[in-house]
Enzyme design. Sequence first.
Site, mmCIF file in Angstrom:
data_model
loop_
_atom_site.group_PDB
_atom_site.id
_atom_site.type_symbol
_atom_site.label_atom_id
_atom_site.label_comp_id
_atom_site.label_asym_id
_atom_site.label_seq_id
_atom_site.Cartn_x
_atom_site.Cartn_y
_atom_site.Cartn_z
ATOM 1 C CG ASP A 22 6.148 23.452 -104.880
ATOM 2 O OD1 ASP A 22 5.510 24.378 -105.424
ATOM 3 O OD2 ASP A 22 6.755 23.589 -103.799
ATOM 4 C CG ASN A 81 -3.114 25.863 -105.586
ATOM 5 O OD1 ASN A 81 -2.910 24.748 -106.082
ATOM 6 N ND2 ASN A 81 -2.206 26.449 -104.815
HETATM 7 C C1 FPP Z 1 2.819 24.492 -107.739
HETATM 8 O O1 FPP Z 1 3.877 25.319 -108.173
HETATM 9 C C2 FPP Z 1 2.090 24.028 -108.891
HETATM 10 C C3 FPP Z 1 0.767 24.262 -109.107
HETATM 11 C C4 FPP Z 1 -0.078 24.999 -108.172
HETATM 12 C C5 FPP Z 1 0.112 23.801 -110.335
HETATM 13 C C6 FPP Z 1 0.635 22.533 -110.912
HETATM 14 C C7 FPP Z 1 0.247 22.480 -112.321
HETATM 15 C C8 FPP Z 1 0.970 21.939 -113.308
HETATM 16 C C9 FPP Z 1 2.211 21.222 -113.129
HETATM 17 C C10 FPP Z 1 0.495 22.025 -114.698
HETATM 18 C C11 FPP Z 1 -0.248 20.809 -115.083
HETATM 19 C C12 FPP Z 1 -1.588 20.973 -114.589
HETATM 20 C C13 FPP Z 1 -2.667 20.441 -115.066
HETATM 21 C C14 FPP Z 1 -3.898 20.962 -114.506
HETATM 22 C C15 FPP Z 1 -2.726 19.402 -116.083
HETATM 23 P P1 FPP Z 1 3.922 26.813 -107.649
HETATM 24 O O2 FPP Z 1 3.218 27.675 -108.629
HETATM 25 O O3 FPP Z 1 3.390 26.869 -106.257
HETATM 26 O O4 FPP Z 1 5.453 27.088 -107.677
HETATM 27 P P2 FPP Z 1 6.242 28.027 -106.670
HETATM 28 O O5 FPP Z 1 6.206 27.338 -105.334
HETATM 29 O O6 FPP Z 1 7.606 28.067 -107.262
HETATM 30 O O7 FPP Z 1 5.572 29.361 -106.669
#
Ligand code: FPP
Length: 274
Positions: free
Chosen positions: A42, A90
């Site tokens: 996250d 998501n």
């Molecule tokens: C949550 O951060 C993260 C995700 C929804 C995606 C995770 C993906 C990766 C780490 C890239 C690698 C992925 C693959 C498919 C190999 P957020 O976007 O919710 O962060 P925030 O809470 O700061 O908005």
Amino acid sequence: MLKNLVRVLRGGRKKGPSLEEESLLAQLDLTRLPRHVAIIMDGNGRWAQKRGLPRTSGHRAGVESLRETVRTCAELGIGYLTVYAFSTENWKRPRDEVDVLMDLLVEYLHREIEELCANNIRLHPIGRIQELPPHARKALEMAVSRTRNNQRMVLNLALNYGGRVELVDAVRSIVKEALAGNLDPEQINEFTISSHLYTAGQPDPDLLIRPSGDYRVSNFLLWQLSYTEFWMTSVMWPDFRRVHLLQALVDFQQRERRFGGLNRGEKKCSGTES
Ligand code: FPP
């Protein structure tokens, strides 16, 4: 022992462990590592926004953290690593962001396949994979097939994953078996449920790592986390490095796990027969 570890973690890299990493490695007992580590990756969006970048840059940077974490876990001898890459919730994000995440998945699999094979890592996607776009499914099929005989570590990639949906799928499958006369409802127990989850046959996670400062489970491994130790950090996932993983592991080894009993005991693994 420390020298061996340092050598292992140096691997093919030019840059060896930092002083802090070496100190953490010296504290780590390799005989008491968690068998299964789970991570909620996250903070990508906030990491990007803080830098005035689009959220998708955060996801891209997060791939580097994933790469380093996978490699370190395998080198240390952790048997199972589960990472939350895309949840059933998501899909509510803007179409562009979802598209980038799917493209990143495909790119990651094609770029990492040789490394996964070289490190003897088996890729195991968990979630409603059949609902992913065709190019993502195709790349996953390729990676699953190429890594299917690997035995050093299982990398569970949670995609279109939700803990509640996983339980719905398990219940459906159990009911079908019962209706077909292959399962007596009176015989259903915790092991029956565990063995119908996407993680069937695997030990439950011993350690859950959540970066980015939030204290939530976010519909991740709801059944499997019953007795998991949690380790939270305010570090955003794109900044998560080997040193943070080592901090989590050292901290984990200082915990007393009682599993509802009074004394330190062996872990009860509802998902495995071993
Ligand atoms: C949550 O951060 C993260 C995700 C929804 C995606 C995770 C993906 C990766 C780490 C890239 C690698 C992925 C693959 C498919 C190999 P957020 O976007 O919710 O962060 P925030 O809470 O700061 O908005």
